[in-house]
Design a protein around this motif. Structure first.
Motif, PDB file in Angstrom:
ATOM      1  N   GLY A 152      52.640  45.877  55.133  1.00 28.22           N
ATOM      2  CA  GLY A 152      51.734  46.450  56.118  1.00 28.22           C
ATOM      3  C   GLY A 152      50.519  47.062  55.436  1.00 28.22           C
ATOM      4  O   GLY A 152      50.001  46.541  54.475  1.00 28.22           O
ATOM      5  N   ILE A 153      50.061  48.213  55.958  1.00 31.18           N
ATOM      6  CA  ILE A 153      48.888  48.874  55.402  1.00 31.18           C
ATOM      7  C   ILE A 153      49.172  49.316  53.976  1.00 31.18           C
ATOM      8  O   ILE A 153      50.189  49.930  53.679  1.00 31.18           O
ATOM      9  CB  ILE A 153      48.503  50.097  56.249  1.00 31.18           C
ATOM     10  N   LYS A 154      48.242  49.006  53.074  1.00 33.22           N
ATOM     11  CA  LYS A 154      48.393  49.380  51.673  1.00 33.22           C
ATOM     12  C   LYS A 154      47.227  50.267  51.271  1.00 33.22           C
ATOM     13  O   LYS A 154      46.190  50.272  51.907  1.00 33.22           O
ATOM     14  CB  LYS A 154      48.420  48.127  50.793  1.00 33.22           C
ATOM     15  N   GLY A 155      47.418  51.018  50.185  1.00 33.00           N
ATOM     16  CA  GLY A 155      46.328  51.802  49.654  1.00 33.00           C
ATOM     17  C   GLY A 155      45.308  50.902  48.996  1.00 33.00           C
ATOM     18  O   GLY A 155      45.563  49.733  48.709  1.00 33.00           O
ATOM     19  N   ILE A 156      44.139  51.472  48.734  1.00 33.68           N
ATOM     20  CA  ILE A 156      43.061  50.687  48.132  1.00 33.68           C
ATOM     21  C   ILE A 156      43.479  50.142  46.779  1.00 33.68           C
ATOM     22  O   ILE A 156      43.257  48.970  46.471  1.00 33.68           O
ATOM     23  CB  ILE A 156      41.791  51.556  48.011  1.00 33.68           C
ATOM     24  N   ALA A 157      44.094  50.992  45.957  1.00 38.56           N
ATOM     25  CA  ALA A 157      44.464  50.570  44.602  1.00 38.56           C
ATOM     26  C   ALA A 157      45.457  49.409  44.628  1.00 38.56           C
ATOM     27  O   ALA A 157      45.277  48.407  43.923  1.00 38.56           O
ATOM     28  CB  ALA A 157      45.039  51.750  43.825  1.00 38.56           C
ATOM     29  N   SER A 158      46.518  49.525  45.447  1.00 34.04           N
ATOM     30  CA  SER A 158      47.518  48.459  45.486  1.00 34.04           C
ATOM     31  C   SER A 158      46.942  47.180  46.079  1.00 34.04           C
ATOM     32  O   SER A 158      47.314  46.076  45.669  1.00 34.04           O
ATOM     33  CB  SER A 158      48.740  48.914  46.296  1.00 34.04           C
ATOM     34  N   LEU A 159      46.035  47.316  47.018  1.00 31.30           N
ATOM     35  CA  LEU A 159      45.403  46.132  47.601  1.00 31.30           C
ATOM     36  C   LEU A 159      44.519  45.444  46.573  1.00 31.30           C
ATOM     37  O   LEU A 159      44.505  44.212  46.478  1.00 31.30           O
ATOM     38  CB  LEU A 159      44.580  46.525  48.827  1.00 31.30           C
ATOM     39  N   TRP A 160      43.791  46.218  45.783  1.00 30.87           N
ATOM     40  CA  TRP A 160      42.959  45.630  44.737  1.00 30.87           C
ATOM     41  C   TRP A 160      43.810  44.885  43.704  1.00 30.87           C
ATOM     42  O   TRP A 160      43.430  43.816  43.238  1.00 30.87           O
ATOM     43  CB  TRP A 160      42.130  46.721  44.056  1.00 30.87           C
ATOM     44  N   VAL A 161      44.957  45.463  43.360  1.00 30.27           N
ATOM     45  CA  VAL A 161      45.851  44.801  42.409  1.00 30.27           C
ATOM     46  C   VAL A 161      46.316  43.465  42.975  1.00 30.27           C
ATOM     47  O   VAL A 161      46.350  42.447  42.271  1.00 30.27           O
ATOM     48  CB  VAL A 161      47.060  45.699  42.078  1.00 30.27           C
ATOM     49  N   GLU A 162      46.670  43.453  44.244  1.00 32.22           N
ATOM     50  CA  GLU A 162      47.151  42.220  44.868  1.00 32.22           C
ATOM     51  C   GLU A 162      46.049  41.168  44.946  1.00 32.22           C
ATOM     52  O   GLU A 162      46.282  39.980  44.702  1.00 32.22           O
ATOM     53  CB  GLU A 162      47.683  42.519  46.270  1.00 32.22           C
ATOM     54  N   ILE A 163      44.826  41.595  45.283  1.00 29.56           N
ATOM     55  CA  ILE A 163      43.698  40.664  45.337  1.00 29.56           C
ATOM     56  C   ILE A 163      43.434  40.083  43.952  1.00 29.56           C
ATOM     57  O   ILE A 163      43.228  38.871  43.793  1.00 29.56           O
ATOM     58  CB  ILE A 163      42.438  41.364  45.877  1.00 29.56           C
ATOM     59  N   TYR A 164      43.463  40.938  42.927  1.00 32.11           N
ATOM     60  CA  TYR A 164      43.201  40.472  41.565  1.00 32.11           C
ATOM     61  C   TYR A 164      44.265  39.485  41.100  1.00 32.11           C
ATOM     62  O   TYR A 164      43.961  38.463  40.479  1.00 32.11           O
ATOM     63  CB  TYR A 164      43.127  41.660  40.615  1.00 32.11           C
ATOM     64  N   ARG A 165      45.523  39.774  41.421  1.00 35.12           N
ATOM     65  CA  ARG A 165      46.600  38.889  40.989  1.00 35.12           C
ATOM     66  C   ARG A 165      46.545  37.535  41.681  1.00 35.12           C
ATOM     67  O   ARG A 165      46.830  36.506  41.071  1.00 35.12           O
ATOM     68  CB  ARG A 165      47.952  39.551  41.266  1.00 35.12           C
ATOM     69  N   SER A 166      46.186  37.531  42.964  1.00 37.31           N
ATOM     70  CA  SER A 166      46.214  36.291  43.728  1.00 37.31           C
ATOM     71  C   SER A 166      44.901  35.511  43.684  1.00 37.31           C
ATOM     72  O   SER A 166      44.902  34.285  43.803  1.00 37.31           O
ATOM     73  CB  SER A 166      46.576  36.578  45.183  1.00 37.31           C
ATOM     74  N   GLU A 167      43.770  36.217  43.481  1.00 32.79           N
ATOM     75  CA  GLU A 167      42.478  35.540  43.567  1.00 32.79           C
ATOM     76  C   GLU A 167      41.574  35.760  42.358  1.00 32.79           C
ATOM     77  O   GLU A 167      40.527  35.126  42.255  1.00 32.79           O
ATOM     78  CB  GLU A 167      41.746  35.994  44.832  1.00 32.79           C
ATOM     79  N   GLY A 168      41.956  36.682  41.469  1.00 34.67           N
ATOM     80  CA  GLY A 168      41.116  36.965  40.313  1.00 34.67           C
ATOM     81  C   GLY A 168      39.905  37.813  40.684  1.00 34.67           C
ATOM     82  O   GLY A 168      39.771  38.288  41.821  1.00 34.67           O
ATOM     83  N   VAL A 169      38.998  37.982  39.728  1.00 38.86           N
ATOM     84  CA  VAL A 169      37.812  38.802  39.943  1.00 38.86           C
ATOM     85  C   VAL A 169      36.953  38.231  41.067  1.00 38.86           C
ATOM     86  O   VAL A 169      36.347  38.966  41.855  1.00 38.86           O
ATOM     87  CB  VAL A 169      36.995  38.908  38.637  1.00 38.86           C
ATOM     88  N   ARG A 170      36.911  36.911  41.159  1.00 34.75           N
ATOM     89  CA  ARG A 170      36.090  36.277  42.188  1.00 34.75           C
ATOM     90  C   ARG A 170      36.550  36.664  43.588  1.00 34.75           C
ATOM     91  O   ARG A 170      35.761  36.627  44.537  1.00 34.75           O
ATOM     92  CB  ARG A 170      36.127  34.760  42.025  1.00 34.75           C
ATOM     93  N   GLY A 171      37.813  37.028  43.728  1.00 32.01           N
ATOM     94  CA  GLY A 171      38.317  37.407  45.036  1.00 32.01           C
ATOM     95  C   GLY A 171      37.624  38.627  45.613  1.00 32.01           C
ATOM     96  O   GLY A 171      37.536  38.769  46.840  1.00 32.01           O
ATOM     97  N   PHE A 172      37.126  39.516  44.749  1.00 31.27           N
ATOM     98  CA  PHE A 172      36.449  40.719  45.227  1.00 31.27           C
ATOM     99  C   PHE A 172      35.055  40.413  45.768  1.00 31.27           C
ATOM    100  O   PHE A 172      34.429  41.263  46.400  1.00 31.27           O
ATOM    101  CB  PHE A 172      36.328  41.741  44.096  1.00 31.27           C
ATOM    102  N   PHE A 173      34.562  39.205  45.499  1.00 31.33           N
ATOM    103  CA  PHE A 173      33.212  38.843  45.932  1.00 31.33           C
ATOM    104  C   PHE A 173      33.231  37.636  46.866  1.00 31.33           C
ATOM    105  O   PHE A 173      32.229  36.957  47.020  1.00 31.33           O
ATOM    106  CB  PHE A 173      32.332  38.561  44.710  1.00 31.33           C
ATOM    107  N   ARG A 174      34.391  37.394  47.480  1.00 40.26           N
ATOM    108  CA  ARG A 174      34.511  36.295  48.442  1.00 40.26           C
ATOM    109  C   ARG A 174      33.530  36.507  49.598  1.00 40.26           C
ATOM    110  O   ARG A 174      33.476  37.571  50.200  1.00 40.26           O
ATOM    111  CB  ARG A 174      35.938  36.224  48.978  1.00 40.26           C
ATOM    112  N   GLY A 175      32.753  35.478  49.897  1.00 41.81           N
ATOM    113  CA  GLY A 175      31.756  35.590  50.959  1.00 41.81           C
ATOM    114  C   GLY A 175      30.569  36.448  50.589  1.00 41.81           C
ATOM    115  O   GLY A 175      29.829  36.917  51.473  1.00 41.81           O
ATOM    116  N   GLY A 176      30.341  36.652  49.295  1.00 38.12           N
ATOM    117  CA  GLY A 176      29.288  37.559  48.860  1.00 38.12           C
ATOM    118  C   GLY A 176      27.881  37.069  49.143  1.00 38.12           C
ATOM    119  O   GLY A 176      27.011  37.867  49.516  1.00 38.12           O
TER     120      GLY A 176
END
Length: 201
Positions: A152-176
């Motif tokens: 469900g709802i996650k904190g910012i830090a844990s969500l960032w970890v999950e995004i990084y693991r599944s999508e890499g750095v590029r995941g943070f700039f999806r649709g940039g």
């Protein structure tokens, strides 16, 4: 002042931002029939707090974005005006018409301010969708990755970890690219209209 103004405006309009994200992310068949249905559905299923899911990363984004936008606009416009004055002092024509100084400085401000907060913008949108009930998240997960985790709802830090693991750095700039272009054009138009209306008054 720009940062505070941006924060207040964000809080006042946040439920509409959340509904927009839910409507944009939903696949076929649609989860929500429209804005009113989405607003009522979120309120009934998640309560008043549900309309403000992801507000914290949004404020973390909005306040510095507004501050950077206003500061960059003023700095760029001062540079353009100073260059024009130097050329005029040497009896040389300006590099660009004075009427373009505000649109150019506004466009630059929108570009830099949006680039600075893109990871927070993506975090906000993920959390907005992750706040939905499980059956809704399952329907939305195909259009927004990492949006329907079992936790469900996650904190910012844990969500960032999950995004990084599944999508890499590029995941943070999806649709940039479209996000930055949209913010840049909005900023250029807004500052230009602001100056035009001010001159009329």
């Amino acid at each position: 002042c720009g940062g505070v103004a941006g924060g207040v405006a964000t809080v006042c309009t946040y439920p509409l931002d959340l509904i927009r994200t839910r409507l944009a992310a939903q696949p076929e068949p649609k989860v929500y029939r429209g804005m009113t249905h989405a607003m009522k559905s979120v309120y009934r299923a998640e309560g008043f707090k549900g309309l403000y899911r992801g507000l914290f990363p949004t404020l973390l984004q909005a306040i510095p974005q507004s501050a950077i936008q206003f500061a960059t606009k003023e700095a760029v416009q001062r540079l353009l005006v100073a260059r024009r004055h130097r050329l005029e002092a040497r009896n040389l024509p300006p590099l660009l018409p004075p009427s373009l100084e505000t649109p150019i400085s506004g466009f630059t401000a929108g570009c830099f301010s949006k680039l600075a907060v893109l990871p927070l913008d993506l975090t906000k949108k993920r959390m907005q969708v992750m706040g939905a009930p499980q059956e809704v998240r399952q329907r939305l997960q195909h259009s927004m990755p990492v949006a329907s985790g079992q936790g469900g709802i996650k904190g910012i830090a844990s969500l960032w970890v999950e995004i990084y693991r599944s999508e890499g750095v590029r995941g943070f700039f999806r649709g940039g690219v479209p996000s930055v272009l949209k913010a840049s054009l909005q900023s250029a138009i807004a500052f230009s209209l602001q100056e035009y209306i001010r001159d009329l008054l």
